[in-house]
Design an enzyme around this catalytic site. Structure first.
Site, mmCIF file in Angstrom:
data_model
loop_
_atom_site.group_PDB
_atom_site.id
_atom_site.type_symbol
_atom_site.label_atom_id
_atom_site.label_comp_id
_atom_site.label_asym_id
_atom_site.label_seq_id
_atom_site.Cartn_x
_atom_site.Cartn_y
_atom_site.Cartn_z
ATOM 1 N N ASP A 65 48.403 62.201 23.101
ATOM 2 C CA ASP A 65 47.342 63.325 22.816
ATOM 3 C C ASP A 65 47.725 64.550 23.590
ATOM 4 O O ASP A 65 46.845 65.181 24.245
ATOM 5 C CB ASP A 65 46.198 62.531 23.444
ATOM 6 C CG ASP A 65 44.962 63.406 22.880
ATOM 7 O OD1 ASP A 65 45.028 64.109 21.791
ATOM 8 O OD2 ASP A 65 43.830 63.040 23.680
ATOM 9 N N GLY A 82 34.450 68.645 25.570
ATOM 10 C CA GLY A 82 34.748 70.219 25.616
ATOM 11 C C GLY A 82 35.545 70.161 26.978
ATOM 12 O O GLY A 82 36.341 71.082 27.250
ATOM 13 N N SER A 85 37.908 68.002 27.192
ATOM 14 C CA SER A 85 39.330 67.509 26.686
ATOM 15 C C SER A 85 40.482 68.755 26.669
ATOM 16 O O SER A 85 40.140 69.689 26.304
ATOM 17 C CB SER A 85 39.196 67.232 25.307
ATOM 18 O OG SER A 85 38.265 65.910 25.202
ATOM 19 N N HIS A 134 44.225 66.157 20.138
ATOM 20 C CA HIS A 134 42.999 66.066 19.220
ATOM 21 C C HIS A 134 42.203 67.215 19.260
ATOM 22 O O HIS A 134 41.264 67.330 18.354
ATOM 23 C CB HIS A 134 41.989 64.852 19.670
ATOM 24 C CG HIS A 134 41.338 64.822 20.930
ATOM 25 N ND1 HIS A 134 41.845 64.426 22.172
ATOM 26 C CD2 HIS A 134 40.276 65.596 21.357
ATOM 27 C CE1 HIS A 134 40.902 64.736 22.961
ATOM 28 N NE2 HIS A 134 40.008 65.299 22.503
ATOM 29 N N GLY A 161 63.669 47.140 20.317
ATOM 30 C CA GLY A 161 63.567 46.254 19.407
ATOM 31 C C GLY A 161 63.085 45.011 19.714
ATOM 32 O O GLY A 161 63.375 43.760 19.608
ATOM 33 N N ILE A 176 56.386 42.461 23.424
ATOM 34 C CA ILE A 176 56.174 42.215 25.007
ATOM 35 C C ILE A 176 54.797 41.806 24.826
ATOM 36 O O ILE A 176 54.098 42.179 24.088
ATOM 37 C CB ILE A 176 56.794 43.015 26.052
ATOM 38 C CG1 ILE A 176 56.019 44.568 25.740
ATOM 39 C CG2 ILE A 176 58.258 43.155 26.009
ATOM 40 C CD1 ILE A 176 56.107 45.549 26.703
#
Length: 489
Positions: A163, A234, A236, A133, A292, A295
């Protein structure tokens, strides 16, 4: 006198008798005490308590050694069109007016937005880990080191589910961090963060691990490390260090009602980030797998109803027909307890474990069914689009000069050239990135690059490639010719 002597003598005799009596009493008490002590069992010496906390740690040596590998990441995002920005087709009556005279004053024009975050160098040749991000949608990324050197960075790729993003600068022999093992983290352990909160570069904050394997409810999101380390905008993308100076996580997000730090910060485990990094560097994307099934968490009531000793595992709520799980024999109501020998304590652990496998890889799955365990084998399949992608066009499409400059142009028709009374041949239809930052506008006519006339898109591409880090565009605007320097390197 005689009387006085008699009184003194009498007093001395009385004192002597008293002392003898006291002596006899003390002797009796001591004797009784010895007898009692002999009869009573020996008292145990109190155990010396172990001191579990020995004082506050000193982080200075850690910061001195690995702080230089932490960087400040500054980003210029792509210009976003606004509803107030006039844009007209060539056949619109107002098109020629705005082309000749530009957008009137007072009408807001889109401006590139700026942001910043943190990152850390993981290889001496310039690969850097940060948050997706932080660099998502960026037209330009600048990396600043602790010694104030600055570099333009290329976005290698980013992965939205985790991320995590990888960027790179062109330099050698850079300081790097040491990678640790987040699985060894324990709640209560000291950790520190280094980053650029609110632009204050290389700020150090400390705290403890509050929890590990914290689920945040997103698809394929990693089990986060929760801390009480002060993390703010900042921070991050910056590293989370343990006391050995090893990076165990990437500071990613906070929980807050104000937008600022409130004691809850979360970091992506570094082993998850490393897996993403290797795939992004190798292929520009992250490949994930699935089996597939759907849960849910096993709570105390569900555990009791299924005969489990305690809440654990991942309860299968649905099995996709003809999917890998269905072919393996997994059924709704099964509780998955292990995958490839790894215990599944919470349902949040299963998606990340399965998705990290290569498509087509076999999984040995242990399930709880009808009061006993059962072993099954499933073969994973690839998830078509799991949210990762290569770098944005501004970085990846450098073969085209218009992308490098941030220009979208088209040839002027003979009629348009006649009406504009120009010798130019290329009209700017759209502008982003470096050209927008330099002040080039839609409707400008490009006449030349670095003193070389350009008549076609091919001319523009060739001239831009010959240029250096700064390209001088000769443009015509409102009947006037001006040079606009565009920094592209």
């Amino acid at each position: 006198m005689r009387s006085t002597r008699f009184r003194v003598l009498a007093a001395a005799i009385a004192a002597s008798i008293g002392l003898a009596a006291c002596g006899s009493d003390f002797g009796s008490i001591a004797s009784v005490a010895r007898t009692a002590n002999a009869a009573a069992p020996a008292l145990e010496k109190p155990a010396v308590s172990e001191r579990l906390v020995t004082g506050l740690p000193d982080f200075t040596a850690l910061v001195e050694r690995y702080g230089p590998a932490v960087v400040n990441v500054q980003v210029i995002e792509k210009i976003q069109e606004t509803a107030l920005t006039p844009r007209f087709a060539p056949d619109d009556p107002f098109y020629e007016f705005f082309r000749r005279f530009g957008i009137p004053r007072g009408v807001p024009q889109p401006q590139p937005s700026r942001g910043q975050g943190s990152g850390f160098i993981v290889s001496p040749d310039g690969y850097i880990l940060t948050n997706a991000h932080v660099v998502q949608g960026a037209s330009e990324v600048t990396v600043k080191l602790t010694d104030r050197r600055e570099y333009k960075a290329k976005v290698i790729g980013l992965d939205e589910p985790t991320d995590v993003a990888v960027i790179k600068i062109d330099e050698k022999n850079l300081p790097t961090v040491k990678i640790g093992d987040p699985s060894k983290l324990k709640p209560g352990e000291w950790v520190i963060a280094i980053g650029s909160p609110f632009g204050f570069e290389n700020s150090v904050t400390a705290g403890i691990v509050s929890a590990t394997s914290r689920a945040m409810g997103r698809n394929y999101a990693p089990p986060f490390i929760q801390t009480d380390v002060a993390v703010n905008p900042g921070n991050s993308g910056g590293p989370l260090f343990n006391m050995n100076g090893e990076v165990v996580g990437i500071n990613s997000q906070i929980y807050s009602r104000t937008g600022g730090y409130m004691g809850l910060s979360f970091a992506i485990p570094i082993d998850v980030a490393n897996n993403v990094k290797e795939q992004l560097i190798a292929t520009g994307k992250v490949t994930r797998s699935r089996i597939g099934i759907q849960i849910q968490e096993v709570d105390a009531q569900l555990a009791e109803s299924f005969g489990l000793d305690r809440p654990r595992g991942a309860l299968v709520a649905m099995v996709e027909p003809d999917g890998p799980g269905d072919k393996a024999g997994i059924k709704p109501g099964d509780v998955i307890l292990k995958v490839d020998g790894k215990l599944i304590e919470t349902s949040a652990e299963l998606p990340l474990l399965v998705s990290s496998k290569k498509p087509g890889e076999k999984l040995e799955i242990e399930v709880w069914r009808n009061g006993s365990t059962k072993r099954l084998t499933a073969r994973t399949e690839e998830i078509p689009d799991s949210g990762s992608r290569v770098a944005a066009r501004a970085n990846a499409g450098e073969e085209a000069s218009e992308s490098k400059l941030g220009l979208a142009v088209r040839p002027l028709s003979p009629e348009e050239k006649r009406q504009a009374n120009t010798e130019g041949s290329l009209l700017v239809q759209d502008v982003t990135g470096p050209a927008a930052e330099a002040g080039v506008r839609r409707g400008d006519i490009i006449l030349g690059v670095n003193g070389t006339p350009v008549k076609s898109l091919q001319d523009l591409q060739a001239a831009a490639k010959k240029g250096g880090k700064v390209v001088a565009l000769l443009i015509e605007r409102g009947g006037q010719q001006i040079f606009v320097p565009v920094r592209v390197g």
